[in-house]
Design a protein around this motif. Structure first.
Motif, PDB file in Angstrom:
ATOM      1  N   TRP A 162       0.838  -1.441  -0.355  1.00  0.00           N
ATOM      2  CA  TRP A 162       0.165  -0.059   0.216  1.00  0.00           C
ATOM      3  C   TRP A 162       0.747   1.187   0.076  1.00  0.00           C
ATOM      4  N   THR A 163       2.189   1.249   0.450  1.00  0.00           N
ATOM      5  CA  THR A 163       3.004   2.756   0.947  1.00  0.00           C
ATOM      6  C   THR A 163       4.187   2.589  -0.001  1.00  0.00           C
ATOM      7  N   GLY A 164       4.144   1.636  -0.955  1.00  0.00           N
ATOM      8  CA  GLY A 164       5.078   1.342  -2.051  1.00  0.00           C
ATOM      9  C   GLY A 164       6.491   1.410  -0.957  1.00  0.00           C
ATOM     10  N   GLY A 165       6.582   1.056  -0.461  1.00  0.00           N
ATOM     11  CA  GLY A 165       7.784   0.952   0.235  1.00  0.00           C
ATOM     12  C   GLY A 165       8.689  -0.670  -0.138  1.00  0.00           C
ATOM     13  N   SER A 166       7.163  -1.229  -0.331  1.00  0.00           N
ATOM     14  CA  SER A 166       7.801  -2.649  -1.041  1.00  0.00           C
ATOM     15  C   SER A 166       7.660  -3.134  -2.115  1.00  0.00           C
ATOM     16  N   THR A 167       8.063  -4.350  -3.096  1.00  0.00           N
ATOM     17  CA  THR A 167       7.385  -4.724  -3.999  1.00  0.00           C
ATOM     18  C   THR A 167       8.331  -5.624  -4.023  1.00  0.00           C
ATOM     19  N   GLU A 168       8.001  -6.753  -5.294  1.00  0.00           N
ATOM     20  CA  GLU A 168       8.737  -7.553  -5.207  1.00  0.00           C
ATOM     21  C   GLU A 168       8.507  -8.563  -6.912  1.00  0.00           C
ATOM     22  N   TYR A 169       8.968  -9.261  -7.332  1.00  0.00           N
ATOM     23  CA  TYR A 169       8.950  -9.138  -8.795  1.00  0.00           C
ATOM     24  C   TYR A 169       9.422 -10.548  -9.116  1.00  0.00           C
ATOM     25  N   ALA A 170       8.355 -10.703  -9.889  1.00  0.00           N
ATOM     26  CA  ALA A 170       9.290 -11.985 -10.824  1.00  0.00           C
ATOM     27  C   ALA A 170      10.288 -12.313 -11.242  1.00  0.00           C
ATOM     28  N   ASP A 171      10.872 -13.159 -11.321  1.00  0.00           N
ATOM     29  CA  ASP A 171      12.570 -13.498 -12.102  1.00  0.00           C
ATOM     30  C   ASP A 171      12.766 -13.116 -12.835  1.00  0.00           C
ATOM     31  N   SER A 172      11.586 -13.226 -14.124  1.00  0.00           N
ATOM     32  CA  SER A 172      12.009 -13.684 -15.619  1.00  0.00           C
ATOM     33  C   SER A 172      11.896 -11.727 -15.823  1.00  0.00           C
ATOM     34  N   VAL A 173      11.928 -10.909 -15.096  1.00  0.00           N
ATOM     35  CA  VAL A 173      10.896  -9.314 -15.711  1.00  0.00           C
ATOM     36  C   VAL A 173      12.141  -8.400 -14.704  1.00  0.00           C
ATOM     37  N   LYS A 174      12.853  -8.816 -13.494  1.00  0.00           N
ATOM     38  CA  LYS A 174      13.718  -7.997 -12.576  1.00  0.00           C
ATOM     39  C   LYS A 174      14.816  -7.269 -13.587  1.00  0.00           C
ATOM     40  N   GLY A 175      15.035  -6.114 -13.455  1.00  0.00           N
ATOM     41  CA  GLY A 175      16.034  -5.141 -14.043  1.00  0.00           C
ATOM     42  C   GLY A 175      14.600  -4.399 -15.175  1.00  0.00           C
ATOM     43  N   ARG A 176      13.874  -4.738 -15.324  1.00  0.00           N
ATOM     44  CA  ARG A 176      12.935  -4.485 -16.841  1.00  0.00           C
ATOM     45  C   ARG A 176      11.827  -3.807 -16.538  1.00  0.00           C
ATOM     46  N   PHE A 177      11.269  -4.287 -15.546  1.00  0.00           N
ATOM     47  CA  PHE A 177      10.226  -3.763 -15.471  1.00  0.00           C
ATOM     48  C   PHE A 177      10.060  -3.883 -13.650  1.00  0.00           C
ATOM     49  N   THR A 178       9.147  -2.018 -13.684  1.00  0.00           N
ATOM     50  CA  THR A 178       8.952  -1.315 -12.389  1.00  0.00           C
ATOM     51  C   THR A 178       7.498  -1.569 -11.878  1.00  0.00           C
ATOM     52  N   ILE A 179       7.342  -1.008 -11.032  1.00  0.00           N
ATOM     53  CA  ILE A 179       5.820  -1.339 -10.497  1.00  0.00           C
ATOM     54  C   ILE A 179       5.796  -0.624  -9.488  1.00  0.00           C
ATOM     55  N   SER A 180       4.838   1.057  -9.424  1.00  0.00           N
ATOM     56  CA  SER A 180       4.851   1.737  -8.712  1.00  0.00           C
ATOM     57  C   SER A 180       3.134   2.116  -8.716  1.00  0.00           C
ATOM     58  N   ARG A 181       3.173   3.455  -7.759  1.00  0.00           N
ATOM     59  CA  ARG A 181       1.755   3.749  -7.676  1.00  0.00           C
ATOM     60  C   ARG A 181       1.171   4.807  -7.597  1.00  0.00           C
ATOM     61  N   ASP A 182       0.063   5.445  -7.779  1.00  0.00           N
ATOM     62  CA  ASP A 182      -0.082   6.522  -7.099  1.00  0.00           C
ATOM     63  C   ASP A 182      -1.562   6.999  -6.360  1.00  0.00           C
ATOM     64  N   ASN A 183      -1.199   6.683  -4.973  1.00  0.00           N
ATOM     65  CA  ASN A 183      -2.449   6.553  -4.260  1.00  0.00           C
ATOM     66  C   ASN A 183      -3.875   7.173  -4.371  1.00  0.00           C
ATOM     67  N   ALA A 184      -2.924   8.520  -4.364  1.00  0.00           N
ATOM     68  CA  ALA A 184      -4.272  10.007  -4.532  1.00  0.00           C
ATOM     69  C   ALA A 184      -4.960  10.114  -6.046  1.00  0.00           C
ATOM     70  N   LYS A 185      -3.799   9.246  -6.976  1.00  0.00           N
ATOM     71  CA  LYS A 185      -5.108   9.195  -8.120  1.00  0.00           C
ATOM     72  C   LYS A 185      -5.494   7.103  -8.302  1.00  0.00           C
ATOM     73  N   ASN A 186      -5.213   6.733  -6.739  1.00  0.00           N
ATOM     74  CA  ASN A 186      -6.019   4.827  -7.108  1.00  0.00           C
ATOM     75  C   ASN A 186      -5.339   4.612  -8.030  1.00  0.00           C
ATOM     76  N   THR A 187      -3.967   4.888  -8.799  1.00  0.00           N
ATOM     77  CA  THR A 187      -3.827   3.722  -9.823  1.00  0.00           C
ATOM     78  C   THR A 187      -2.369   3.183  -9.490  1.00  0.00           C
ATOM     79  N   VAL A 188      -1.863   2.314 -10.452  1.00  0.00           N
ATOM     80  CA  VAL A 188      -0.557   1.439 -10.522  1.00  0.00           C
ATOM     81  C   VAL A 188      -0.445   0.900 -11.714  1.00  0.00           C
TER      82      VAL A 188
END
Length: 118
Positions: free
Chosen positions: A52-78
């Motif tokens: 929820w805070t964005g402070g913790s993330t995890e990725y599948a090994d196949s996408v690490k270093g290529r994909f980035t997840i982020s969120r904007d809670n003010a916009k209710n969007t990930v």
């Protein structure tokens, strides 16, 4: 909560896309969010997740270093920023919401198709 994924499309290998997932409805709850994908003939797999805070993330090994997840809670969007795309990244991508970024995820969006051409 309702989830609407968007941003999919056709891209050449090596290119980039950004997926978005907008949440509506009961957005006052502090949901963790995740992205999953399902390729033709394959089982659904987890791609990335964020707390929820964005402070913790995890990725599948196949996408690490290529994909980035982020969120904007003010916009209710990930978001899922995908770079250096490969043909094997072709899949329907789904966003999901749950109480913990490690799962389980209780709410699912309808999916957006990403096609990576060679």
């Amino acid at each position: 909560v309702q989830l609407q994924a968007s941003g999919g499309g056709l891209v050449q290998a090596g290119g980039s896309l950004r997926l978005s997932c907008a949440a509506s409805g009961r957005t006052d709850s502090r949901y963790a969010m995740g992205w999953f994908r399902q390729a033709p003939g394959k089982e659904r797999e987890s791609v990335a997740a964020i707390s929820w805070t964005g402070g913790s993330t995890e990725y599948a090994d196949s996408v690490k270093g290529r994909f980035t997840i982020s969120r904007d809670n003010a916009k209710n969007t990930v978001y899922l920023r995908m770079s250096s795309l490969k043909v094997e990244d072709t899949a329907v991508y789904y966003c999901a919401a749950g109480s913990d970024y490690e799962g389980p995820f209780d709410y699912w969006g309808q999916g957006t198709l990403v096609t990576v051409s060679s």
